[in-house]
Design an enzyme around this catalytic site. Structure first.
Site, short mmCIF file in Angstrom:
data_model
loop_
_atom_site.label_atom_id
_atom_site.label_comp_id
_atom_site.label_asym_id
_atom_site.label_seq_id
_atom_site.Cartn_x
_atom_site.Cartn_y
_atom_site.Cartn_z
N HIS A 1 -4.62 6.67 -3.07
CA HIS A 1 -4.20 5.52 -3.87
C HIS A 1 -2.69 5.42 -4.03
O HIS A 1 -2.18 4.59 -4.80
CB HIS A 1 -4.86 5.59 -5.26
CG HIS A 1 -5.05 4.27 -5.90
ND1 HIS A 1 -4.41 3.90 -7.06
CD2 HIS A 1 -5.84 3.21 -5.54
CE1 HIS A 1 -4.77 2.68 -7.39
NE2 HIS A 1 -5.63 2.23 -6.50
N LYS B 1 1.20 4.43 -3.39
CA LYS B 1 1.89 3.21 -2.93
C LYS B 1 3.38 3.52 -2.91
O LYS B 1 4.09 3.21 -3.87
CB LYS B 1 1.58 2.03 -3.85
CG LYS B 1 0.09 1.77 -4.05
CD LYS B 1 -0.12 0.74 -5.14
CE LYS B 1 -1.58 0.65 -5.53
NZ LYS B 1 -2.06 1.84 -6.26
N ASP C 1 14.60 6.55 5.89
CA ASP C 1 15.62 7.50 6.35
C ASP C 1 15.66 8.77 5.50
O ASP C 1 16.72 9.41 5.37
CB ASP C 1 17.00 6.84 6.37
CG ASP C 1 17.10 5.74 7.41
OD1 ASP C 1 16.34 5.79 8.38
OD2 ASP C 1 17.94 4.84 7.24
#
Length: 231
Positions: free
Chosen positions: A149, A151, A156
């Protein structure tokens, strides 16, 4: 009159010392201003954008005079621009990954030589699977009974984007979501560590349901622009 000459000489020496000190100070400050470190990145993007951005406008030219889609920069566009600035790598750990605009930006970064790695949940990758795997992006899937779950995205290894926003077109347009952006090293390192842990854990996982991508933006553009053509 001798004392006057001595006083004048003393004042001259003091003045020269003051001038010399001022010159040294200016040289020192100029040097350190040139070496000044850039301000740390700390930014928040709030959603919804209030609608769908016109793909024709995004590409540079919308031919429809009365287009009802958005003709201005949105926070989804700002996310796309951050992806375009990547020079070395983009690591994405995302529960839902279906927004065509952001997927295309990942694919374009990959074509430019940027290393793109994606970790996602096996129940939510189906619509995007064909597009990103055909483009050659490295994808690993959480096939465990638990839900992946997370996000977040790291650019870089230095800039972190995280928050409530899943990469969906409808989420950007209508949901109340947030994305926090930072380059605070301690915080970024924690997410880098989590990504690497999951990347190793899901090595060899490829249980992806291959279904053609359906883009909400494309469908809406076709519907609205077809209405324009009829009018």
């Amino acid at each position: 009159m001798t004392w006057l000459w001595k006083a004048a000489a003393a004042m001259s020496i003091s003045t020269n010392i003051a001038i010399f000190s001022y010159i040294l100070y200016q040289l020192w400050t100029s040097k350190h201003e040139a070496e000044e470190i850039e301000e740390p990145v700390a930014r928040v993007l709030m959603f919804p954008d209030g609608g769908y951005q016109c793909n024709y406008w995004t590409a540079g030219n919308c031919p429809y005079e009365h287009c009802t889609l958005l003709h201005h920069k949105t926070n989804k566009t700002r996310l796309k621009e951050l992806l375009e600035r990547a020079e070395k790598s983009i690591d994405v750990c995302m529960f839902v990954l279906s927004c065509a605009v952001l997927l295309d930006a990942l694919i374009e970064a990959h074509r430019k030589g940027v290393q793109v790695r994606i970790v996602c949940d096996n129940m939510k990758i189906s619509g995007s699977a064909y597009k990103i795997t055909e483009a050659g992006l490295d994808v690993r899937v959480d096939i465990s009974p638990s839900t992946m779950h997370h996000k977040f995205m790291i650019i870089d290894n230095e800039v972190l984007l995280t928050g409530s926003y899943n990469w969906t077109a409808s989420g950007a347009a209508y949901n109340r979501e947030n994305v926090f952006i930072t380059d605070e090293k301690y915080v970024v390192d924690q997410f880098n560590g989590e990504f690497e842990k999951l990347w190793i854990k899901f090595e060899g996982s490829s249980e992806i349901r291959y279904e053609p991508l359906t883009s909400c933006e494309v469908i809406r553009n076709r519907f609205v622009h077809r209405s324009h053509d009829k009018s």
